[in-house]
Motif scaffolding. Structure first.
Motif, PDB file in Angstrom:
ATOM      1  N   GLU A  45       0.973  -1.055   0.115  1.00  0.00           N
ATOM      2  CA  GLU A  45       0.185  -0.097  -0.076  1.00  0.00           C
ATOM      3  C   GLU A  45       0.772   1.251  -0.208  1.00  0.00           C
ATOM      4  O   GLU A  45       1.970   1.386   0.562  1.00  0.00           O
ATOM      5  CB  GLU A  45      -0.978   0.107   1.235  1.00  0.00           C
ATOM      6  CG  GLU A  45      -2.055  -0.848   1.053  1.00  0.00           C
ATOM      7  CD  GLU A  45      -3.009  -0.819   2.345  1.00  0.00           C
ATOM      8  OE1 GLU A  45      -2.822  -0.084   3.134  1.00  0.00           O
ATOM      9  OE2 GLU A  45      -4.175  -1.553   1.882  1.00  0.00           O
ATOM     10  N   HIS A  84      -3.681   3.189  -1.486  1.00  0.00           N
ATOM     11  CA  HIS A  84      -3.740   2.738  -2.942  1.00  0.00           C
ATOM     12  C   HIS A  84      -2.838   1.407  -2.953  1.00  0.00           C
ATOM     13  O   HIS A  84      -1.974   1.350  -2.242  1.00  0.00           O
ATOM     14  CB  HIS A  84      -3.213   3.764  -4.119  1.00  0.00           C
ATOM     15  CG  HIS A  84      -4.106   4.870  -3.791  1.00  0.00           C
ATOM     16  ND1 HIS A  84      -5.213   5.108  -4.390  1.00  0.00           N
ATOM     17  CD2 HIS A  84      -3.929   6.101  -3.097  1.00  0.00           C
ATOM     18  CE1 HIS A  84      -5.948   6.323  -3.999  1.00  0.00           C
ATOM     19  NE2 HIS A  84      -4.981   6.939  -3.117  1.00  0.00           N
ATOM     20  N   ARG A  85      -3.010   0.682  -4.109  1.00  0.00           N
ATOM     21  CA  ARG A  85      -1.981  -0.383  -4.614  1.00  0.00           C
ATOM     22  C   ARG A  85      -1.962  -0.227  -6.261  1.00  0.00           C
ATOM     23  O   ARG A  85      -2.762   0.231  -6.753  1.00  0.00           O
ATOM     24  CB  ARG A  85      -2.616  -1.737  -4.317  1.00  0.00           C
ATOM     25  CG  ARG A  85      -2.564  -2.180  -2.886  1.00  0.00           C
ATOM     26  CD  ARG A  85      -3.274  -3.549  -2.698  1.00  0.00           C
ATOM     27  NE  ARG A  85      -3.125  -3.932  -1.012  1.00  0.00           N
ATOM     28  CZ  ARG A  85      -4.042  -3.763  -0.243  1.00  0.00           C
ATOM     29  NH1 ARG A  85      -5.205  -3.350  -0.691  1.00  0.00           N
ATOM     30  NH2 ARG A  85      -3.783  -4.143   1.091  1.00  0.00           N
ATOM     31  N   ASP A 135      -4.417  -1.210  -8.329  1.00  0.00           N
ATOM     32  CA  ASP A 135      -5.844  -0.267  -8.589  1.00  0.00           C
ATOM     33  C   ASP A 135      -5.985  -0.091  -9.845  1.00  0.00           C
ATOM     34  O   ASP A 135      -7.008   0.332 -10.347  1.00  0.00           O
ATOM     35  CB  ASP A 135      -6.053   1.025  -7.584  1.00  0.00           C
ATOM     36  CG  ASP A 135      -5.795   0.634  -6.221  1.00  0.00           C
ATOM     37  OD1 ASP A 135      -6.144  -0.577  -5.761  1.00  0.00           O
ATOM     38  OD2 ASP A 135      -5.415   1.526  -5.394  1.00  0.00           O
ATOM     39  N   TRP A 136      -4.855   0.009 -10.489  1.00  0.00           N
ATOM     40  CA  TRP A 136      -4.636   0.332 -12.152  1.00  0.00           C
ATOM     41  C   TRP A 136      -4.912  -0.913 -13.006  1.00  0.00           C
ATOM     42  O   TRP A 136      -4.736  -0.858 -14.183  1.00  0.00           O
ATOM     43  CB  TRP A 136      -3.548   0.913 -12.530  1.00  0.00           C
ATOM     44  CG  TRP A 136      -3.692   2.682 -11.840  1.00  0.00           C
ATOM     45  CD1 TRP A 136      -4.149   3.765 -12.533  1.00  0.00           C
ATOM     46  CD2 TRP A 136      -3.331   2.886 -10.618  1.00  0.00           C
ATOM     47  NE1 TRP A 136      -4.266   4.615 -11.659  1.00  0.00           N
ATOM     48  CE2 TRP A 136      -3.620   4.248 -10.537  1.00  0.00           C
ATOM     49  CE3 TRP A 136      -2.721   2.391  -9.440  1.00  0.00           C
ATOM     50  CZ2 TRP A 136      -3.510   5.114  -9.379  1.00  0.00           C
ATOM     51  CZ3 TRP A 136      -2.515   3.032  -8.179  1.00  0.00           C
ATOM     52  CH2 TRP A 136      -2.769   4.471  -8.115  1.00  0.00           C
TER      53      TRP A 136
END
Length: 182
Positions: free
Chosen positions: A49, A58-59, A62-63
């Motif tokens: 994270e 976020h990680r 996430d994309w």
């Protein structure tokens, strides 16, 4: 049975090689991205994270589903100051549903200093993301700054560039277009 296994293995390897050939790495190199190196046998992208200034987590996953250009940088990094406007221009032109520039300030970078950095360099289109303890940077083998990692839609590292680059160049845009082509 063994023959079938060998045949399917050969087809699988051939398919992976064909997929990797979507990007003309040599053309990118010849056109000016001389430090961009295709990744071979890169480890999986870590699930470490990182945060944003509001405390959101976020990680990199996430994309997933998008091609991501992940850039590790810092406010004190002179080459980052040169590179960041080109990353901003790349995001403004190609960023969207299929592609995202993900800039992660690693180490001690106060949000106020990042805002000042962005203002001084004219950056308007990039996210402010933080890796203050450098956990993600360490897990991704970042030992100097800037470092840029290209990640495909499936979350695999496909290339890495150590140092700064002109990410608004035609060569860089061609690499991104090739990676996002269906």
């Amino acid at each position: 049975m063994l023959r079938s296994a060998l045949l399917y293995t050969a087809l699988l390897i051939g398919a992976n090689t064909g997929f990797a050939a979507q990007v003309d790495w040599q053309a990118a190199h010849d056109a000016g991205l001389v430090k961009l190196v295709p990744s071979r046998d890169a480890p999986p992208i870590p699930e470490t994270e990182f945060t944003d200034p509001d405390g959101g987590t976020h990680r990199l996953s996430d994309w997933q589903g998008k091609v991501a250009l992940v850039n590790f940088w810092a406010t004190w990094c002179a080459p980052c100051r040169e590179e960041m406007p080109a990353l901003d221009a790349l995001q403004a032109e190609l960023g969207g549903e299929d592609f995202q520039v993900v800039t992660i300030a690693t180490g001690r970078n106060a949000p106020a200093k990042i805002d000042q950095f962005f203002e001084e360099t004219g950056v308007q289109n990039l996210p402010v993301l933080l890796d203050p303890r450098q956990q993600l940077a360490r897990q991704m083998g970042v030992v100097g700054l800037p470092v840029t990692v290209l990640i495909d839609r499936d979350g695999n590292e496909v290339a890495r560039l150590l140092g700064d680059a002109d990410w608004s160049s035609d060569a860089a845009k061609d690499v991104i277009r090739q990676l996002t082509a269906d």
